[in-house]
Motif scaffolding. Structure first.
Motif, PDB file in Angstrom:
ATOM      1  N   ARG A 244      62.594 -14.568  -0.179  1.00  0.00           N
ATOM      2  CA  ARG A 244      61.723 -15.587  -0.769  1.00  0.00           C
ATOM      3  C   ARG A 244      62.231 -15.942  -2.150  1.00  0.00           C
ATOM      4  NH1 ARG A 244      56.039 -13.900  -1.699  1.00  0.00           N
ATOM      5  NH2 ARG A 244      55.696 -15.933  -2.598  1.00  0.00           N
ATOM      6  N   ASP A 283      67.656 -23.394  -7.952  1.00  0.00           N
ATOM      7  CA  ASP A 283      66.462 -24.220  -8.142  1.00  0.00           C
ATOM      8  C   ASP A 283      66.073 -24.201  -9.619  1.00  0.00           C
ATOM      9  OD1 ASP A 283      65.784 -22.835  -5.115  1.00  0.00           O
ATOM     10  OD2 ASP A 283      65.645 -25.008  -5.345  1.00  0.00           O
ATOM     11  N   GLY A 285      67.050 -22.232 -13.526  1.00  0.00           N
ATOM     12  CA  GLY A 285      68.005 -21.388 -14.226  1.00  0.00           C
ATOM     13  C   GLY A 285      67.753 -21.377 -15.709  1.00  0.00           C
ATOM     14  N   LEU A 297      62.061 -12.544 -20.511  1.00  0.00           N
ATOM     15  CA  LEU A 297      61.468 -12.955 -19.235  1.00  0.00           C
ATOM     16  C   LEU A 297      60.496 -11.884 -18.749  1.00  0.00           C
ATOM     17  CD1 LEU A 297      61.310 -14.838 -16.756  1.00  0.00           C
ATOM     18  CD2 LEU A 297      63.262 -13.594 -15.792  1.00  0.00           C
ATOM     19  N   LEU A 301      56.606 -12.390 -18.081  1.00  0.00           N
ATOM     20  CA  LEU A 301      56.021 -12.138 -16.768  1.00  0.00           C
ATOM     21  C   LEU A 301      54.898 -11.108 -16.836  1.00  0.00           C
ATOM     22  CD1 LEU A 301      59.253 -12.055 -14.566  1.00  0.00           C
ATOM     23  CD2 LEU A 301      57.431 -13.776 -14.469  1.00  0.00           C
TER      24      LEU A 301
ATOM     25  N   LEU B 231      66.819 -27.224 -11.822  1.00  0.00           N
ATOM     26  CA  LEU B 231      66.077 -27.318 -13.084  1.00  0.00           C
ATOM     27  C   LEU B 231      66.524 -26.188 -13.994  1.00  0.00           C
ATOM     28  CD1 LEU B 231      62.542 -28.225 -11.739  1.00  0.00           C
ATOM     29  CD2 LEU B 231      63.895 -29.575 -13.334  1.00  0.00           C
ATOM     30  N   PHE B 233      66.966 -24.501 -17.680  1.00  0.00           N
ATOM     31  CA  PHE B 233      66.415 -24.499 -19.032  1.00  0.00           C
ATOM     32  C   PHE B 233      67.521 -24.113 -20.015  1.00  0.00           C
ATOM     33  CE2 PHE B 233      62.448 -25.211 -17.185  1.00  0.00           C
ATOM     34  CZ  PHE B 233      62.227 -24.311 -16.147  1.00  0.00           C
ATOM     35  N   ARG B 241      62.856 -20.421 -23.448  1.00  0.00           N
ATOM     36  CA  ARG B 241      63.486 -20.570 -22.131  1.00  0.00           C
ATOM     37  C   ARG B 241      62.978 -19.518 -21.151  1.00  0.00           C
ATOM     38  NH1 ARG B 241      69.361 -20.193 -23.875  1.00  0.00           N
ATOM     39  NH2 ARG B 241      68.709 -20.474 -26.028  1.00  0.00           N
ATOM     40  N   GLY B 242      62.855 -18.303 -21.658  1.00  0.00           N
ATOM     41  CA  GLY B 242      62.336 -17.220 -20.800  1.00  0.00           C
ATOM     42  C   GLY B 242      60.928 -17.535 -20.338  1.00  0.00           C
ATOM     43  N   SER B 243      60.155 -18.061 -21.257  1.00  0.00           N
ATOM     44  CA  SER B 243      58.768 -18.410 -20.960  1.00  0.00           C
ATOM     45  C   SER B 243      58.685 -19.531 -19.933  1.00  0.00           C
ATOM     46  CB  SER B 243      58.106 -18.834 -22.280  1.00  0.00           C
ATOM     47  OG  SER B 243      56.743 -18.834 -22.159  1.00  0.00           O
ATOM     48  N   LEU B 245      60.841 -20.225 -17.689  1.00  0.00           N
ATOM     49  CA  LEU B 245      61.219 -19.702 -16.377  1.00  0.00           C
ATOM     50  C   LEU B 245      60.061 -18.935 -15.759  1.00  0.00           C
ATOM     51  CD1 LEU B 245      63.269 -19.328 -14.143  1.00  0.00           C
ATOM     52  CD2 LEU B 245      64.187 -17.348 -15.372  1.00  0.00           C
ATOM     53  N   ALA B 246      59.398 -18.115 -16.570  1.00  0.00           N
ATOM     54  CA  ALA B 246      58.271 -17.332 -16.049  1.00  0.00           C
ATOM     55  C   ALA B 246      57.197 -18.263 -15.483  1.00  0.00           C
ATOM     56  CB  ALA B 246      57.695 -16.449 -17.154  1.00  0.00           C
ATOM     57  N   ALA B 248      57.632 -21.309 -14.334  1.00  0.00           N
ATOM     58  CA  ALA B 248      58.134 -21.919 -13.093  1.00  0.00           C
ATOM     59  C   ALA B 248      58.011 -20.947 -11.926  1.00  0.00           C
ATOM     60  CB  ALA B 248      59.584 -22.342 -13.284  1.00  0.00           C
ATOM     61  N   LEU B 249      58.300 -19.668 -12.180  1.00  0.00           N
ATOM     62  CA  LEU B 249      58.220 -18.680 -11.105  1.00  0.00           C
ATOM     63  C   LEU B 249      56.783 -18.490 -10.646  1.00  0.00           C
ATOM     64  CD1 LEU B 249      60.759 -15.976 -12.406  1.00  0.00           C
ATOM     65  CD2 LEU B 249      61.104 -17.633 -10.576  1.00  0.00           C
ATOM     66  N   ARG B 250      55.854 -18.518 -11.625  1.00  0.00           N
ATOM     67  CA  ARG B 250      54.431 -18.371 -11.266  1.00  0.00           C
ATOM     68  C   ARG B 250      53.987 -19.567 -10.432  1.00  0.00           C
ATOM     69  NH1 ARG B 250      53.392 -16.491 -16.674  1.00  0.00           N
ATOM     70  NH2 ARG B 250      53.249 -14.215 -16.571  1.00  0.00           N
ATOM     71  N   ALA B 252      55.738 -21.380  -8.568  1.00  0.00           N
ATOM     72  CA  ALA B 252      56.354 -21.334  -7.237  1.00  0.00           C
ATOM     73  C   ALA B 252      55.722 -20.254  -6.373  1.00  0.00           C
ATOM     74  CB  ALA B 252      57.852 -21.095  -7.372  1.00  0.00           C
ATOM     75  N   GLY B 253      54.877 -19.431  -7.007  1.00  0.00           N
ATOM     76  CA  GLY B 253      54.153 -18.409  -6.251  1.00  0.00           C
ATOM     77  C   GLY B 253      54.986 -17.213  -5.853  1.00  0.00           C
ATOM     78  N   VAL B 254      56.108 -17.010  -6.540  1.00  0.00           N
ATOM     79  CA  VAL B 254      56.949 -15.864  -6.172  1.00  0.00           C
ATOM     80  C   VAL B 254      56.705 -14.638  -7.043  1.00  0.00           C
ATOM     81  CG1 VAL B 254      58.794 -17.081  -4.989  1.00  0.00           C
ATOM     82  CG2 VAL B 254      58.854 -16.885  -7.480  1.00  0.00           C
ATOM     83  N   VAL B 255      55.915 -14.802  -8.114  1.00  0.00           N
ATOM     84  CA  VAL B 255      55.579 -13.622  -8.921  1.00  0.00           C
ATOM     85  C   VAL B 255      54.079 -13.569  -9.142  1.00  0.00           C
ATOM     86  CG1 VAL B 255      57.786 -13.527 -10.098  1.00  0.00           C
ATOM     87  CG2 VAL B 255      55.923 -14.819 -11.110  1.00  0.00           C
TER      88      VAL B 255
END
Lengths: 304, 255
Positions: A244, A283, A285, A297, A301, B231, B233, B241-243, B245-246, B248-250, B252-255
């Motif tokens: 995933r 997708d 980066g 990161l 998170l 996309l 950053f 940038r880290g933020s 990405l975090a 975007a990941l949220r 996308a529902g992967v984290v």
């Protein structure tokens, strides 16, 4: 019986290839060396199951006999699951038949009385369409076709074949899986050569813990640096995975590696070089030093 | 004297291949190289030759450019190199390659082992070793990660997807090796200089008396382009940038 002959040492892949074969409306015969698999294949949609018996436990040793069988039965296609055993068997059969073979096909169609397939070259950069006349052999990886469900029960018969006895099996050792099978991981954090020292794997583990991922790597990390086992490396000659989430740190994204992740649902990359090929495959980066980006990161998170 | 043949391939370097906007493939700038995994196979042959007190002999089948590979191959410790020259090589398939190599191997005496890499870095079809074995009626062992030779007996470990098999076979045999069999080291200067003194032989496929026509035909070639969001950053400080990405990941529902 003419038509399509199927073999895979992995019964799930056999079921998928049978489904693919049935879509051509041709009769499908599945071969197996394993009684349990024969039972599992009864409702796979195959028209017939043939359980091979002989003096060897190594399926590849039946290649010459299988080649003879395919010729005698006027088979049109021998479709084999693309696993190490399957690829070996398939190519040997193609050698004995001296016929066309296309390896690791991405797609296969039957049109105008001929099979046409597509496959990847140059590590996945190029897609080639190939076709041939007469009996041919293909290998097909798992996950390409959906198996049929609840099909009519197929009869099984026993097929005694002569085995090549020159290669003898001395011992089989199950894979020592200290780590989770990277192929089954839902999420993967992948480390690349930008990592300075083996202790820095801890950074990857910290990230993996936060997002509940397994750790994978590029070929050089496993084969040259030996920082992770060979079973962890992702690429055309290693694991081809469909998680995933794939998140890489310090991976440049060479084509052979990207081949291994092309079907991932989401590809994310962190690398210092904004021209790194991985970003074309991603997708999302972040361009930056992984030693700075990854800790930030992780922090971001952790904040819910 | 035992001869250990290692088949290797001169391929285009995929790093130089370009896919145009219309998906046509441009190989104009592509330089040649010995296929990556063949370097490991050549080293495996050199080691096997030492174990058998024999000669490691390279064999490559290609068009005129393949001649460029010979010096590199010899500098990797091979005692001799055969170059099977045929213009049809550039458009051949697994069947054609198998036939050509098998026919060439038949012309070399005292062959105890034929070693190939599992696959070439351009096609990774993994057909060559099994086809050669079938055509020459030699036993075949593939996916080999370790070999040991005692006299006429070869013991090999095969790394399969679900287990490691130990098999034994009496030589002569065809062996397909995985890259993990051993490294394919960069040749040192001494080896490079020694290479030019080692014997090279050329054979022409036209002289082999075999059918060189490939059995599968190529109907289309196009580039494969990953169709991803891209996309990336790059702006702002690292934390930003880290933020991003975090977030975007949220989303996308992967984290």
């Amino acid at each position: 019986m003419a038509g399509i002959y199927v073999y895979s040492d992995q019964v799930d892949i056999a079921k998928e290839i049978i489904a693919c074969g049935k879509s051509t409306a041709k009769p499908v015969t599945v071969l197996t060396l394993n009684g349990e698999d024969a039972r599992a294949l009864e409702d796979s949609g195959a028209d017939r199951i043939r359980l091979i018996t002989g003096s060897s436990e190594i399926i590849e040793n039946y290649a010459q006999a299988i080649a003879g069988l395919l010729q005698a039965e006027d088979a049109e296609l021998f479709a084999v699951g693309a696993t190490p055993r399957g690829r070996d068997l398939a190519a040997r059969v193609a050698g004995y038949l001296d016929c066309a073979m296309v390896s690791d096909v991405a797609t296969i169609d039957y049109q105008n009385q001929a099979f046409t397939c597509t496959r990847m070259l140059y590590g996945g950069l190029v897609q080639q369409t190939e076709t041939w006349q007469g009996l041919g052999v293909v290998t097909i990886a798992g996950g390409k076709f959906a198996p049929l469900k609840g099909a009519k029960k197929a009869p099984t018969d026993t097929l005694e074949l002569a085995a090549d006895t020159r290669v003898k099996l001395i011992e089989t050792a199950p894979m020592v899986r200290q780590e989770v099978d990277i192929g089954r991981a839902e999420k993967v954090v992948c480390v690349g050569m930008a990592l300075d020292k083996v202790e820095d794997l801890q950074l990857a583990k910290d990230l993996a813990d936060v997002i509940n991922a397994e750790i994978g790597c590029t070929r050089s990390i496993a084969e040259e640096r030996h920082w992770l086992p060979v079973s962890s490396y992702i690429g055309i000659s290693g694991a081809v995975i469909k998680p995933r989430l794939y998140l890489s740190m310090g991976v440049s994204g060479q084509i052979q590696h990207v081949y291994g992740i092309r079907d991932a649902q989401l590809i994310v990359a962190i690398d210092i070089n904004e021209k790194a090929p991985i970003f074309k495959a991603a997708d999302y980066g972040v361009v930056g030093d992984l030693y700075e980006v990854v800790p930030l990161l992780i922090e971001a998170l952790k904040k819910k | 004297m035992s001869h250990i043949i290692v088949c290797y391939k001169w391929v285009l370097d995929e790093a130089d291949i370009r896919v145009n906007a219309d998906l046509s493939v441009d190989i104009g700038k592509a330089k040649g190289k010995i296929s990556d995994y063949d370097k490991n196979a050549i080293e495996a042959a050199v080691r096997a030759a030492a174990a058998l007190n024999g000669k490691a002999i390279g064999l490559t089948y290609g068009g005129s450019e393949a001649k460029l590979s010979i010096k590199d191959a010899l500098s990797r410790g091979l005692d001799e190199c055969y170059y099977l020259n045929g213009p049809e090589a550039l458009k051949t398939d697994g069947a054609g390659t198998g036939r050509a190599l098998a026919a060439a191997i038949k012309r070399i005496n005292d062959v105890r082992m034929v070693i190939c890499a599992e696959g070439a870095s351009d096609t990774y079809a993994r057909q060559t070793a099994p086809r050669i074995g079938a055509l020459l009626n030699l036993p075949v062992v593939t996916s080999v990660s370790q070999i040991s030779i005692q006299g006429e007996l070869l013991t090999a470990k095969r790394t399969l997807d679900d287990c490691v098999q130990t098999v034994q076979v009496r030589l002569p045999a065809v062996v397909a090796v995985l890259p993990e069999i051993n490294p394919g080291p960069i040749p040192g200067l001494k080896a490079v200089l020694a290479a030019s003194k080692r014997p090279q032989f050329e054979m022409k496929t036209a002289d082999l008396g075999i059918d060189l026509v490939p059995l599968s035909t190529v109907a289309d070639i196009r580039g494969y382009v990953m169709d991803r969001k891209n996309l990336i950053f790059r702006d702002g400080d690292t934390a930003a940038r880290g933020s991003a990405l975090a977030t975007a990941l949220r989303k996308a529902g992967v984290v």
